[in-house]
Design a protein around this motif. Structure first.
Motif, PDB file in Angstrom:
ATOM      1  N   LEU A   1      69.653  21.366  30.228  1.00  0.00           N
ATOM      2  CA  LEU A   1      70.382  21.672  28.998  1.00  0.00           C
ATOM      3  C   LEU A   1      70.181  23.157  28.696  1.00  0.00           C
ATOM      4  N   PRO A   2      71.164  23.821  28.031  1.00  0.00           N
ATOM      5  CA  PRO A   2      70.945  25.210  27.637  1.00  0.00           C
ATOM      6  C   PRO A   2      69.725  25.325  26.722  1.00  0.00           C
ATOM      7  N   PRO A   3      69.158  26.526  26.571  1.00  0.00           N
ATOM      8  CA  PRO A   3      69.551  27.772  27.225  1.00  0.00           C
ATOM      9  C   PRO A   3      69.337  27.745  28.733  1.00  0.00           C
ATOM     10  N   SER A   4      70.241  28.451  29.429  1.00  0.00           N
ATOM     11  CA  SER A   4      70.192  28.509  30.879  1.00  0.00           C
ATOM     12  C   SER A   4      69.235  29.605  31.315  1.00  0.00           C
ATOM     13  N   VAL A   5      68.198  29.208  32.045  1.00  0.00           N
ATOM     14  CA  VAL A   5      67.224  30.208  32.513  1.00  0.00           C
ATOM     15  C   VAL A   5      67.872  31.226  33.471  1.00  0.00           C
ATOM     16  N   PRO A   6      68.671  30.782  34.456  1.00  0.00           N
ATOM     17  CA  PRO A   6      69.328  31.785  35.302  1.00  0.00           C
ATOM     18  C   PRO A   6      70.270  32.690  34.499  1.00  0.00           C
ATOM     19  N   GLY A   7      70.904  32.150  33.484  1.00  0.00           N
ATOM     20  CA  GLY A   7      71.814  32.939  32.649  1.00  0.00           C
ATOM     21  C   GLY A   7      71.066  34.013  31.884  1.00  0.00           C
ATOM     22  N   ILE A   8      69.943  33.641  31.304  1.00  0.00           N
ATOM     23  CA  ILE A   8      69.175  34.613  30.519  1.00  0.00           C
ATOM     24  C   ILE A   8      68.549  35.651  31.438  1.00  0.00           C
ATOM     25  N   ARG A   9      68.108  35.229  32.618  1.00  0.00           N
ATOM     26  CA  ARG A   9      67.572  36.183  33.601  1.00  0.00           C
ATOM     27  C   ARG A   9      68.665  37.202  33.963  1.00  0.00           C
ATOM     28  N   THR A  10      69.890  36.719  34.200  1.00  0.00           N
ATOM     29  CA  THR A  10      71.000  37.597  34.547  1.00  0.00           C
ATOM     30  C   THR A  10      71.255  38.611  33.421  1.00  0.00           C
ATOM     31  N   LEU A  11      71.223  38.085  32.207  1.00  0.00           N
ATOM     32  CA  LEU A  11      71.434  38.947  31.033  1.00  0.00           C
ATOM     33  C   LEU A  11      70.382  40.056  30.967  1.00  0.00           C
ATOM     34  N   ILE A  12      69.136  39.678  31.175  1.00  0.00           N
ATOM     35  CA  ILE A  12      68.040  40.660  31.112  1.00  0.00           C
ATOM     36  C   ILE A  12      68.232  41.734  32.183  1.00  0.00           C
ATOM     37  N   LEU A  13      68.549  41.307  33.409  1.00  0.00           N
ATOM     38  CA  LEU A  13      68.670  42.258  34.522  1.00  0.00           C
ATOM     39  C   LEU A  13      69.871  43.187  34.351  1.00  0.00           C
ATOM     40  N   LEU A  14      70.983  42.636  33.899  1.00  0.00           N
ATOM     41  CA  LEU A  14      72.172  43.475  33.710  1.00  0.00           C
ATOM     42  C   LEU A  14      71.921  44.506  32.610  1.00  0.00           C
ATOM     43  N   LYS A  15      71.236  44.063  31.574  1.00  0.00           N
ATOM     44  CA  LYS A  15      70.965  44.966  30.464  1.00  0.00           C
ATOM     45  C   LYS A  15      70.017  46.088  30.911  1.00  0.00           C
ATOM     46  N   GLN A  16      69.004  45.730  31.707  1.00  0.00           N
ATOM     47  CA  GLN A  16      68.091  46.747  32.234  1.00  0.00           C
ATOM     48  C   GLN A  16      68.846  47.761  33.083  1.00  0.00           C
TER      49      GLN A  16
ATOM     50  N   VAL B   1      83.473  52.916  24.237  1.00  0.00           N
ATOM     51  CA  VAL B   1      82.632  52.005  23.458  1.00  0.00           C
ATOM     52  C   VAL B   1      83.074  50.576  23.765  1.00  0.00           C
ATOM     53  N   ILE B   2      82.090  49.748  24.111  1.00  0.00           N
ATOM     54  CA  ILE B   2      82.375  48.353  24.465  1.00  0.00           C
ATOM     55  C   ILE B   2      81.855  47.458  23.346  1.00  0.00           C
ATOM     56  N   ILE B   3      82.735  46.668  22.800  1.00  0.00           N
ATOM     57  CA  ILE B   3      82.336  45.786  21.709  1.00  0.00           C
ATOM     58  C   ILE B   3      82.147  44.397  22.302  1.00  0.00           C
ATOM     59  N   GLY B   4      80.902  43.927  22.312  1.00  0.00           N
ATOM     60  CA  GLY B   4      80.590  42.640  22.939  1.00  0.00           C
ATOM     61  C   GLY B   4      79.701  42.854  24.143  1.00  0.00           C
ATOM     62  N   GLY B   5      78.473  42.321  24.102  1.00  0.00           N
ATOM     63  CA  GLY B   5      77.486  42.613  25.140  1.00  0.00           C
ATOM     64  C   GLY B   5      77.159  41.451  26.043  1.00  0.00           C
ATOM     65  N   GLY B   6      78.128  40.580  26.301  1.00  0.00           N
ATOM     66  CA  GLY B   6      77.897  39.487  27.242  1.00  0.00           C
ATOM     67  C   GLY B   6      78.149  39.953  28.666  1.00  0.00           C
ATOM     68  N   LEU B   7      78.443  39.012  29.530  1.00  0.00           N
ATOM     69  CA  LEU B   7      78.686  39.321  30.943  1.00  0.00           C
ATOM     70  C   LEU B   7      79.785  40.376  31.096  1.00  0.00           C
ATOM     71  N   THR B   8      80.890  40.200  30.381  1.00  0.00           N
ATOM     72  CA  THR B   8      82.029  41.119  30.491  1.00  0.00           C
ATOM     73  C   THR B   8      81.651  42.529  30.068  1.00  0.00           C
ATOM     74  N   GLY B   9      81.107  42.645  28.874  1.00  0.00           N
ATOM     75  CA  GLY B   9      80.773  43.956  28.334  1.00  0.00           C
ATOM     76  C   GLY B   9      79.778  44.689  29.216  1.00  0.00           C
ATOM     77  N   MET B  10      78.809  43.932  29.708  1.00  0.00           N
ATOM     78  CA  MET B  10      77.752  44.534  30.510  1.00  0.00           C
ATOM     79  C   MET B  10      78.295  45.050  31.846  1.00  0.00           C
TER      80      MET B  10
END
Lengths: 374, 531
Positions: free
Chosen positions: A210-225, A6-15
């Motif tokens: 300025l944030p939110p970072s579009v490349p960052g959110i795209r990365t988040l979406i793709l990693l989660k998928q 179980v991974i607690i925290g769903g950012g770059l590391t957790g993903m």
């Protein structure tokens, strides 16, 4: 509910840890509050200086294309910073002077892209700059509301109308050999940055906003998928409220949304991030890790938390959870044998893991490898 | 007549200086105001923003109390857009002596302050945040005042009456002929430009720094710097000013202002040399939180936005070099009669509350020297922006169905908000989302209110004063300043100064959500934006 990890925290590391473990055949879950540092990701993994096939492939499998080319990248206020590994649409140049003449294009009424700072920075490097603003009717709806002209909102529109931007820029372009555009492309349709580059007969540079970072959110979406495609269980908008630990072993955690079900696992990874994502919390007297009450490295005298000069290194940013050399979390001075600490919650000086996004990747892979080695 | 010649030069862009310039300009004098930094950077912008009813001084200093209530009523008329007529409570807690309440009420009434003893139950209903353990309450006509807005409005009116203003300009010396001050040498701190200005009268309105200016002119004014520390909470916890009904002490006033509330203050003597670098200590923070929670218990769990400190311009009486006999009242020194130095006046002491009266006294003295006979009108003519009493009415007149952002602009600018209605949607875009400040309002400030830095802009518009402390709005606003001034290099440095200035007030209370926000700001500016 029982998982291998179980991974607690769903950012770059957790993903990344979750993807690695799922790929190795583990059954895992990620518990995420939804707030993480990818929302203001620069698009570059600064501390990773060497090429890493493993990292590039791991991202590529999720549809996140990285490129490795040591040099410098352009920052939103017109300065340059060393970089080697970055997202494909974040340019790294061999030298700061990446063109002779540059056309900088912004959307009229968009204040989160700093054209005059960029122009000043590029001119200092010997480039000639011309600034132009685009007024697209498609953005007028956003301007009806005074707070809608922000990166992600514009990016949603751009997924549909990016071809118009190409047409308009082609009209504006004179003898410039480079065009700088704000990083508001390819939020959902990841092919857009590449197609813009193909469509404009000059080198296209996407500069940060300025944030939110579009490349960052795209990365988040793709990693989660990718994680979910591998069969991982992503518990979004949830947080751990209790943990059951006995004799140096974590047995289970309970979350706010699944309060009556204990989520059990053989191993746990804590990757809840720093203060921003509440991996660490602070009061006037101490810095705490709220889930397990782990040992935290910090200074007792609060005066030593800060440097009064804003731009200097801030000691509080190095505080974090204590862990042994294999990243086992420490509680009351003793390692918890099945709890690993990864990402920016990790305290102390650990140069072997780098810093920021680079540290997230390296500790995520290290923790996952430790679990798989068991 | 030479462009550098005036009837009167006023040194100091605090509320006293700005008020004096307005009064002088309204009496037809050609005025110049010189300020080494920005308006309201000294004690003017570093206090509670309390519109005293005078009740606090009623028992010990009836004269100040009377001045306060008179000026209180005048400011409500002439500065309505700078004032929030909240009313205030003086509460008695179980550990306080309830007998003091009667003494207090009697003293208030003698000073002409309406003071009404109310039932603790009613007090709890009127002000739900008040300490529920209170055993007594008195209602008085306290309020809150935005000192930045008040100062800017005075400066603007002076300009509208022909006055000239030189900000970021310091006086480097006096032009003296025999026993007469004829003018000043100045140096612009941003451009380095040195200019001499001439006038038959110069007014020293520099607050605590007046000691230094007087010294430069060759006379002695003994100031006794007393530091006061305050905390700003991120929410407007209370709607009424809450005071302790006892002898004035530390941290016993909680003032609501705009979207926040402010607890203060402490009082510590400091050496004169430290006036420019006062900082809030951890002990002061602890004291302010502990005492503040006694007024409104929810403060102990409310996010703190900033800590700051100011220096009161207290003056020692002339015959008391030891400083034991310190006056909090208004002091106007004509150095011709006092020291034999002609053409030089010092106006100091007093309070934010009594600035208009101080300005009137100083202007009377200036007019006497110049032989000008014209009555003071500042108590009757509203400041620019204050021609209407309610900001809702103002907003309604301008926009018909105003948005919250437009109402906020009307509250800040008063009737001057009409200037930002351009019909161009792009001017409605918000730069500061915490305080809802639009592009149009920022343009209007740059246009009329002498803005050269982001910090100047903050004092005039509240940009960066909200919960994010400038995280997003600072660089957006910097973009607009580049457009106005055309210098990126200067703006880069300005942005750094602004963030440093925000951090100065954040780190003394850097824990909890404040630290979260600070970490985020550090990340954004250092790692993402690359400042």
């Amino acid at each position: 509910m029982r998982f291998d990890t179980v991974i607690i925290g769903g950012g770059l590391t957790g993903m990344l840890a979750g993807i690695t473990l799922q790929k190795a055949g583990q059954k895992t879950a990620i518990i995420s509050t939804g707030q993480n540092a990818l929302h203001f990701f620069s698009g570059s993994f600064e501390s990773i200086k060497e090429p890493s096939q493993r990292i590039v492939e791991l991202f590529a499998e999720a549809g996140v294309r990285l490129h490795y080319s040591p040099g410098v990248r352009l920052l939103p206020l017109g300065t340059f910073k060393e970089s080697a590994l970055a997202l494909e649409d974040v340019d790294i140049f061999p030298t700061p002077k990446f063109a002779r003449k540059v056309l900088i294009v912004n959307f009229s009424g968009y204040h989160d892209f700093f054209t005059s700072f960029l122009a000043d920075g590029l001119e200092k490097q010997g480039m000639t700059c011309r600034l132009r603003f685009l007024s697209l009717p498609e953005l007028e709806t956003l301007q009806q509301s005074p707070s809608e002209m922000r990166s992600v909102q514009i990016a949603r529109v751009m997924d549909r109308v990016w071809e118009k931007v190409v047409q308009e820029v082609r009209v504006l372009l004179k003898d410039e050999d480079a065009v700088v555009l704000p990083q508001v492309f390819g939020l959902q349709d990841t092919s857009v940055p590449g197609r813009i580059r193909q469509g404009i007969p000059a080198h296209v540079v996407f500069a940060g906003t300025l944030p939110p970072s579009v490349p960052g959110i795209r990365t988040l979406i793709l990693l989660k998928q990718r994680y979910q495609l591998l069969g991982g269980t992503y518990l979004m908008g949830d947080e751990v409220i209790r943990a059951h630990t006995h004799e140096g072993v974590v047995h289970s955690v309970a979350t706010r949304n699944l309060d009556n079900h204990y989520i059990e696992a053989a191993n746990f990874i804590l990757s809840t991030g720093g203060y921003f994502s509440k991996g660490l919390i602070s009061n006037p007297f101490q810095v705490l890790e709220p889930v397990f009450g782990l040992d935290v490295e910090y200074k007792e005298d609060r005066n030593q938390w800060y440097n009064p000069t804003f731009k200097e290194d801030q000691p509080y940013m190095h505080f974090g959870v204590k862990a042994d050399e294999n990243l086992h979390a420490l509680k009351d001075g003793k390692p918890l044998e099945n709890l690993f600490v990864a990402g920016s919650i990790l305290g102390g000086n650990r140069p072997e893991f780098g810093f920021a996004a680079g540290q997230c990747i390296k500790t995520a892979l290290f923790a996952a490898d430790q679990i798989l080695k068991k | 007549m030479n462009a550098n010649e005036f009837d009167v030069i006023i040194i100091g862009g605090g509320i006293t200086g700005a008020g004096t310039q307005r009064d002088c300009a309204m009496r037809g004098l050609r005025t110049l105001l010189i300020e080494r930094s920005d308006i309201a950077t000294g004690a003017t912008g570093r206090n509670h923003g309390l519109l005293h009813s005078g009740a606090r001084y009623a028992v010990n200093d009836p004269e100040s109390a009377q001045e306060c209530i008179r000026e209180n009523m005048i400011l409500r008329r002439i500065a309505s857009h700078c004032i929030d007529e909240t009313d205030g409570l003086f509460i008695t807690l179980p550990e306080d002596d309830l007998a003091y309440q009667q003494t207090f009420v009697d003293a208030c009434r003698n000073a002409g302050i309406s003071a009404e003893i109310i039932d603790p139950d009613l007090a709890r209903r009127m002000e739900p945040s008040v300490n529920p353990d209170l055993i007594g309450a008195v209602k008085v006509p306290d309020g809150s005042v935005d000192p930045f807005r008040l100062c800017a409005a005075n400066m603007l009116d002076a300009k509208m009456h022909g006055g000239q203003v030189r900000l970021h300009t310091e006086v480097t010396g006096f032009i003296k002929e025999g026993d007469t001050i004829k003018g000043v040498h100045t140096r612009n701190r941003q451009t380095g430009e040195e200019v001499d200005y001439y006038a038959p009268v110069t007014v020293n309105a520099c607050g605590i720094w007046g000691q230094h200016i007087a010294e430069m002119a060759g006379v002695k004014v003994g100031m006794f710097p007393a530091k006061g520390a305050l905390l700003i909470f991120a929410h407007r916890v209370n709607n009424l000013v809450i005071n302790r009904c006892r002898k004035p002490s530390n941290a016993d006033i909680l003032v609501p202002g705009d979207t926040v509330c402010i607890i203060g203050t402490t009082s510590t003597r400091i050496p004169f040399e430290e006036c420019d670098t006062v900082a809030v200590t951890p002990d002061e923070v602890t004291l302010l939180i502990t005492e503040g929670a006694k007024l409104a218990p929810s403060l102990s769990s409310t996010r703190i936005l900033r800590a700051y400190a100011g220096v009161r311009p207290l003056v020692s009486a002339d015959d008391d070099p030891t400083g034991r006999n310190i006056s909090r009242g208004i002091v106007c020194l004509d150095h011709e009669t006092r020291d034999g130095l002609k053409g030089f006046i010092t106006i100091t002491g007093g309070k934010l509350m009594t600035y208009r009266l101080m300005a009137e006294i100083a202007t009377d003295a200036v007019c006497r020297k110049l032989g000008v006979e014209k009555a003071c009108q500042t108590a009757d003519i509203p400041l620019p922006g204050s021609e209407e009493q309610s900001y809702e009415a103002v907003a309604q007149k301008i926009w018909e169905s105003p948005t919250t952002a437009q109402k906020a602009a009307a509250a800040r600018m008063g009737t001057r908000a009409a200037r930002i209605r351009t019909g161009d949607k792009r001017d409605d875009a918000l730069i500061c989302e915490c305080e809802e400040v639009s592009v149009g309002e920022i343009k209007a400030a740059i246009d009329r209110l002498e803005v050269s830095t982001l910090t100047d802009l903050r004092r005039r518009t509240r940009v960066g004063m909200g919960t994010c402390q400038g995280e997003f709005c600072a660089c957006r606003a910097a973009g607009l300043l580049v457009k106005a001034h055309g210098c990126v290099e200067r703006e880069r440095a300005d942005l750094e100064d602004f963030l440093q200035e925000r951090w100065k007030g954040n780190f003394p209370i850097g824990w909890g959500d404040t630290l979260r926000e600070a970490e985020y700001t550090q990340w954004v500016y250092k790692l993402v934006l690359g400042l």
